[in-house]
Design an enzyme around this catalytic site. Structure first.
Site: not given
Length: 541
Positions: A200, A206, A259-260, A345, A376, A505
């Site tokens: 955005k 990253e 964002g999420r 979050e 398993h 960050k």
């Protein structure tokens, strides 16, 4: 509300000796009473320890918290994200018809529709070959570079909707670890690959680091024409222009979309490219159907509210600190990770809206894997471990592979068997009989009986749906979004900020010069010791 909380705790104390299996014995119609359905999506919460009294108290708790009015406030565009002074309107991105949604007195729906039309035009051009590469070739691959909400939603949905893929292949890069971009670009042809940079602000470290590497990869093959292979999901038009990205290939959204919660708009561009406009619209329609249900259904018959209240019961009243997301649907392999971010979050908060400490546990730990693989791996702990982990199963009535119906039948049998086994367990009498049937020696029967006993009385809920279609996926995602909102309202926290991601960050920016050779003795001894270890000259092999 404290009186209701106390009433819930006291009710749990009085009824904890009654097992879930006992509740079915007491009420043969328990499934009908403790399940709810909306538009083909069924929520079965009968395999929990909730009874009528407990549910009534939880409904009272939701009413006392003003949940119904706060639901309407969210959809209306009230600035419920109080720490950032923002509305929360991811629901507007999937709204059907011609609603009016106001933010600061302005209707945002015009811009939403306009952006959606631009997205569909661009994606359609990629899918039909109208938008060609710099060499005149058709784009065969699209690489989305993002992280967090700009990655988890699209990658989860693209994988989930694999049977509907009929566009360019979609790939995803998120980790700043160079291995991610190296492995993802391996085998791709830069002459037929489009890079979508999703950030955005166009400052996410990253994402922008990976973007720079990808652009260098394009330039090595295409030179100055590399910019023709770029698109962006961003509101920073100045920064996208500096990168040479055409404004026609930049898609933005308002700060009222977190964002999420953003896969419904421009962040969902890879989904749209992969499955086309009709299927993408069906995804939005499924979410919009759940929105309408959340707004209109009374609390007792409201799927997101009920799922949220079950979560409150398990977290705060029963003291279960985690929840496992267990989709018996391989194509939902990334759903646990997606819901992990959505939930942890959003509700991993320690202070209320007023800035006071939260009075009780919030934000349970969310994790999981698809069945039957998990059986398993970690189901041993679910069945016989010392921690009780509420399980949330997801299962479709039918799969997309008609020639493999027998395998889907086996999948369904496994899913239902696991929830039954968690509830019923195996008594010591049954375990002893089993040990005897296996010829265990008399002097070893007690030991083996203990090993073969399952405590049972472990809760689960099950979400059942006809088939994993775009519509059903939209329902499921929106259901969990609103479940998170429901729990956040009851805890009195802000589910729509994420200050907790900032500190690490910031410190990473400070630490980078140390990693690259600078000196800073203000750091703690552990950090300095690790820097020294990780930057020491490597011996020649």
């Amino acid at each position: 509300m404290n009186k209701i909380w106390s009433g819930l705790s006291e009710h749990r104390r009085q009824t904890c000796a009654t097992t879930i299996a006992d509740l079915f014995e007491l009420d043969p119609n328990r499934f009908q009473t403790f399940s709810c359905e909306a538009d083909g999506l069924l929520l079965d919460y009968s395999k929990t320890s909730l009874d009528d009294v407990g549910l009534n108290l939880l409904i009272d708790l939701a009413e006392k918290a003003g949940l119904a009015s706060k639901i309407q406030g969210m959809f209306r565009g009230d600035p419920i994200n109080v720490t950032e002074g923002r509305a929360v309107l991811h629901t507007a991105l999937r709204a059907q018809g011609e609603p009016v949604v106001l933010v600061d007195g302005e209707d945002v729906m015009h811009d939403i529709h306009h952006t959606k039309q631009r997205m569909e035009s661009f994606a359609g051009g990629l899918r039909n070959g109208l938008h060609k590469s710099a060499t005149g070739a058709r784009f065969t691959d699209v690489v989305n570079i993002g992280i967090g909400g700009s990655d988890l939603g699209p990658v989860m949905a693209v994988k989930a909707l694999a049977p509907y893929h009929d566009g360019p292949r979609c790939h995803f890069i998120s980790n700043v670890d160079g291995a991610d971009i190296t492995d993802s670009l391996e085998g791709l042809d830069p002459q037929t690959t489009l890079i979508v940079i999703a950030s955005k602000s166009f400052t996410t470290v990253e994402t922008m680091t990976n973007a720079a590497t990808a652009i260098n990869w394009l330039r090595a093959a295409l030179g100055d024409q590399a910019s023709q292979h770029l698109a962006a999901v961003s509101t920073a038009l100045d920064k996208t222009a500096e990168m040479g990205i055409s404004p026609e290939r930049v898609f933005g959204f308002g700060d009222w979309v977190g964002g999420r919660y953003s896969l419904w708009g421009p962040v969902g561009l890879p989904i749209l490219i992969a499955v086309g406009s009709e299927n993408f619209r069906a995804l939005l329609s499924g979410a919009a159907a759940m929105d309408r249900h959340f707004q209109s259904a009374d609390l007792r018959n409201n799927l997101p509210v009920l799922l949220g209240l079950v979560g409150i019961w398990h977290s705060n009243i029963c003291g279960y600190a985690t929840r496992a997301i267990l989709p018996y649907e391989q194509r939902l392999a990334r759903l646990p990770a997606y819901l992990q971010q959505l939930d942890m979050e959003s509700n991993g908060k320690g202070v209320t809206l007023e800035g006071a400490p939260v009075a009780r546990a919030s934000g349970p730990i969310v994790w999981g894997e698809p069945g039957t693989n998990g059986q398993h791996a970690f189901y041993q702990l679910l069945h016989q471990g010392t921690h009780v982990v509420p399980a949330e199963f997801l299962i479709a009535a039918e799969g997309h592979e008609p020639a493999l119906t027998h395998q889907h039948d086996l999948l369904k049998a496994n899913c239902l068997a696991q929830s039954e086994a968690l509830m019923r367990g195996r008594s010591s009498e049954q375990a002893r009989a089993l040990a005897e049937s296996r010829g265990i020696a008399e002097d070893d029967l007690d030991r083996m009986t203990a090993h073969l006993t399952f405590p049972g009385n472990r809760p689960s809920v099950t979400l059942a749906y006809p088939r994993l279609t775009p519509f059903a996926l939209g329902q499921i995602i929106a259901l969990y979004e609103h479940r998170v909102f429901t729990e956040g309202v009851i805890w009195g926290i802000n589910s729509f900020d994420q200050w907790g991601v900032e500190l690490g960050k910031e410190l990473a920016v400070d630490l980078l010069p140390l990693i690259q050779g600078a000196k800073d003795m203000s750091k703690d001894g552990s950090t300095l010791g690790l820097v020294a270890k990780l930057t020491a000259p490597k011996p020649t092999p």
